[in-house]
Design a protein around this motif. Structure first.
Motif, PDB file in Angstrom:
ATOM      1  N   ILE A 152       0.858  -1.181   0.000  1.00 25.35           N
ATOM      2  CA  ILE A 152       0.000   0.000   0.000  1.00 25.35           C
ATOM      3  C   ILE A 152       0.894   1.231   0.000  1.00 25.35           C
ATOM      4  O   ILE A 152       1.834   1.333   0.792  1.00 25.35           O
ATOM      5  CB  ILE A 152      -0.908   0.010   1.251  1.00 25.35           C
ATOM      6  N   LEU A 153       0.574   2.171  -0.870  1.00 24.83           N
ATOM      7  CA  LEU A 153       1.333   3.410  -0.951  1.00 24.83           C
ATOM      8  C   LEU A 153       1.028   4.267   0.280  1.00 24.83           C
ATOM      9  O   LEU A 153      -0.131   4.589   0.554  1.00 24.83           O
ATOM     10  CB  LEU A 153       0.951   4.172  -2.222  1.00 24.83           C
ATOM     11  N   ILE A 154       2.066   4.604   1.064  1.00 20.53           N
ATOM     12  CA  ILE A 154       1.843   5.444   2.248  1.00 20.53           C
ATOM     13  C   ILE A 154       2.426   6.852   2.052  1.00 20.53           C
ATOM     14  O   ILE A 154       2.070   7.768   2.792  1.00 20.53           O
ATOM     15  CB  ILE A 154       2.419   4.800   3.527  1.00 20.53           C
ATOM     16  N   GLN A 155       3.316   7.015   1.090  1.00 25.83           N
ATOM     17  CA  GLN A 155       3.845   8.355   0.806  1.00 25.83           C
ATOM     18  C   GLN A 155       4.094   8.472  -0.688  1.00 25.83           C
ATOM     19  O   GLN A 155       4.813   7.666  -1.270  1.00 25.83           O
ATOM     20  CB  GLN A 155       5.147   8.627   1.562  1.00 25.83           C
ATOM     21  N   LYS A 156       3.490   9.473  -1.307  1.00 28.86           N
ATOM     22  CA  LYS A 156       3.692   9.706  -2.726  1.00 28.86           C
ATOM     23  C   LYS A 156       5.069  10.315  -2.947  1.00 28.86           C
ATOM     24  O   LYS A 156       5.601  11.015  -2.089  1.00 28.86           O
ATOM     25  CB  LYS A 156       2.630  10.650  -3.259  1.00 28.86           C
ATOM     26  N   PRO A 157       5.630  10.051  -4.121  1.00 33.47           N
ATOM     27  CA  PRO A 157       6.950  10.643  -4.389  1.00 33.47           C
ATOM     28  C   PRO A 157       6.832  12.165  -4.614  1.00 33.47           C
ATOM     29  O   PRO A 157       5.815  12.648  -5.110  1.00 33.47           O
ATOM     30  CB  PRO A 157       7.392   9.933  -5.668  1.00 33.47           C
ATOM     31  N   ASP A 158       7.830  12.877  -4.172  1.00 34.18           N
ATOM     32  CA  ASP A 158       7.899  14.310  -4.456  1.00 34.18           C
ATOM     33  C   ASP A 158       9.329  14.655  -4.845  1.00 34.18           C
ATOM     34  O   ASP A 158      10.138  13.767  -5.092  1.00 34.18           O
ATOM     35  CB  ASP A 158       7.391  15.154  -3.272  1.00 34.18           C
ATOM     36  N   LEU A 159       9.641  15.906  -4.848  1.00 28.77           N
ATOM     37  CA  LEU A 159      10.956  16.338  -5.308  1.00 28.77           C
ATOM     38  C   LEU A 159      12.087  15.780  -4.457  1.00 28.77           C
ATOM     39  O   LEU A 159      13.173  15.500  -4.946  1.00 28.77           O
ATOM     40  CB  LEU A 159      11.005  17.869  -5.321  1.00 28.77           C
ATOM     41  N   PHE A 160      11.838  15.593  -3.151  1.00 26.59           N
ATOM     42  CA  PHE A 160      12.903  15.186  -2.240  1.00 26.59           C
ATOM     43  C   PHE A 160      12.754  13.757  -1.689  1.00 26.59           C
ATOM     44  O   PHE A 160      13.628  13.289  -0.979  1.00 26.59           O
ATOM     45  CB  PHE A 160      12.976  16.158  -1.059  1.00 26.59           C
ATOM     46  N   HIS A 161      11.637  13.083  -1.995  1.00 27.90           N
ATOM     47  CA  HIS A 161      11.385  11.757  -1.413  1.00 27.90           C
ATOM     48  C   HIS A 161      10.945  10.757  -2.475  1.00 27.90           C
ATOM     49  O   HIS A 161      10.284  11.125  -3.443  1.00 27.90           O
ATOM     50  CB  HIS A 161      10.293  11.852  -0.342  1.00 27.90           C
ATOM     51  N   HIS A 162      11.292   9.499  -2.229  1.00 28.52           N
ATOM     52  CA  HIS A 162      10.794   8.400  -3.057  1.00 28.52           C
ATOM     53  C   HIS A 162       9.449   7.942  -2.497  1.00 28.52           C
ATOM     54  O   HIS A 162       9.065   8.314  -1.384  1.00 28.52           O
ATOM     55  CB  HIS A 162      11.760   7.206  -3.022  1.00 28.52           C
ATOM     56  N   SER A 163       8.763   7.105  -3.251  1.00 29.60           N
ATOM     57  CA  SER A 163       7.517   6.507  -2.763  1.00 29.60           C
ATOM     58  C   SER A 163       7.829   5.591  -1.596  1.00 29.60           C
ATOM     59  O   SER A 163       8.866   4.932  -1.571  1.00 29.60           O
ATOM     60  CB  SER A 163       6.847   5.688  -3.858  1.00 29.60           C
ATOM     61  N   LYS A 164       6.898   5.538  -0.640  1.00 30.76           N
ATOM     62  CA  LYS A 164       7.032   4.606   0.480  1.00 30.76           C
ATOM     63  C   LYS A 164       5.792   3.712   0.503  1.00 30.76           C
ATOM     64  O   LYS A 164       4.677   4.175   0.315  1.00 30.76           O
ATOM     65  CB  LYS A 164       7.163   5.363   1.808  1.00 30.76           C
ATOM     66  N   TYR A 165       6.070   2.431   0.732  1.00 26.52           N
ATOM     67  CA  TYR A 165       5.000   1.448   0.760  1.00 26.52           C
ATOM     68  C   TYR A 165       5.039   0.686   2.076  1.00 26.52           C
ATOM     69  O   TYR A 165       6.089   0.501   2.676  1.00 26.52           O
ATOM     70  CB  TYR A 165       5.155   0.436  -0.383  1.00 26.52           C
TER      71      TYR A 165
END
Length: 173
Positions: A79-92
């Motif tokens: 399950i995706l818990i954090q969407k990717p942004d400029l400074f972070h990768h996706s977290k599942y």
């Protein structure tokens, strides 16, 4: 004339040998059954196609576990818990596992529904950790393949699993 008499003697000798080697056929002995022995009653007419189909359908419907074959694979349910942004990768995060598979009905006539699937979880050494039954609320028609998905939460040390259909409801026409 001498060759003719030789031929006649040869034919006579062959007939004599054949008649000596001829063995009489075995005699058959007829035995009457006593009055108290039961004699199997056979129907006075052969079964119709519809009667044969009905008999086959009843036989197949009586053994759903034998008629339904199952196979599938198990993967982590991420399950995706954090969407990717400029400074972070996706977290599942892992929320159990998904079993994707098929149920194959090898019956010629009998359709089934609502199969109960037993999933058995094993360790690396094939020691059974646990088993659970899951309903699959789908129709499984004769000679057809039905896909399914199950969400499962296996025990911590699970390295392998096995599935089997333990029961199903036969659809009566």
């Amino acid at each position: 004339m001498k060759p003719l008499s030789t031929i006649v003697q040869a034919i006579t000798g062959c007939l004599l040998i054949i008649s000596c080697n001829h063995t009489p056929r075995a005699r058959t002995v007829q035995v009457q059954s006593s009055a108290n022995e039961s004699v199997k009653d056979y129907p006075s007419h052969p079964k119709t196609a519809e009667e044969l189909r009905q008999e086959l359908a009843e036989t197949e419907a009586a053994d759903p576990a034998g008629m339904l074959l199952i196979s599938g694979t198990m993967q982590e349910n991420k399950i995706l818990i954090q969407k990717p942004d400029l400074f972070h990768h996706s977290k599942y995060a892992t929320d159990g596992y998904m079993i994707s598979g098929i149920i194959r009905n090898k019956a010629s006539i009998a359709p089934f529904k609502d199969a109960i699937v037993r999933v058995t979880f094993y360790t690396e050494t094939r020691t059974e950790l646990d088993h659970k039954d899951y309903p699959v609320y789908k129709y499984v028609l004769a000679q057809q393949v039905t896909p399914f998905e199950l969400k499962v939460y296996p025990p911590e040390s699970t390295k392998d699993f096995n599935m089997e259909v333990v029961s199903a409801t036969a659809i009566r026409n």
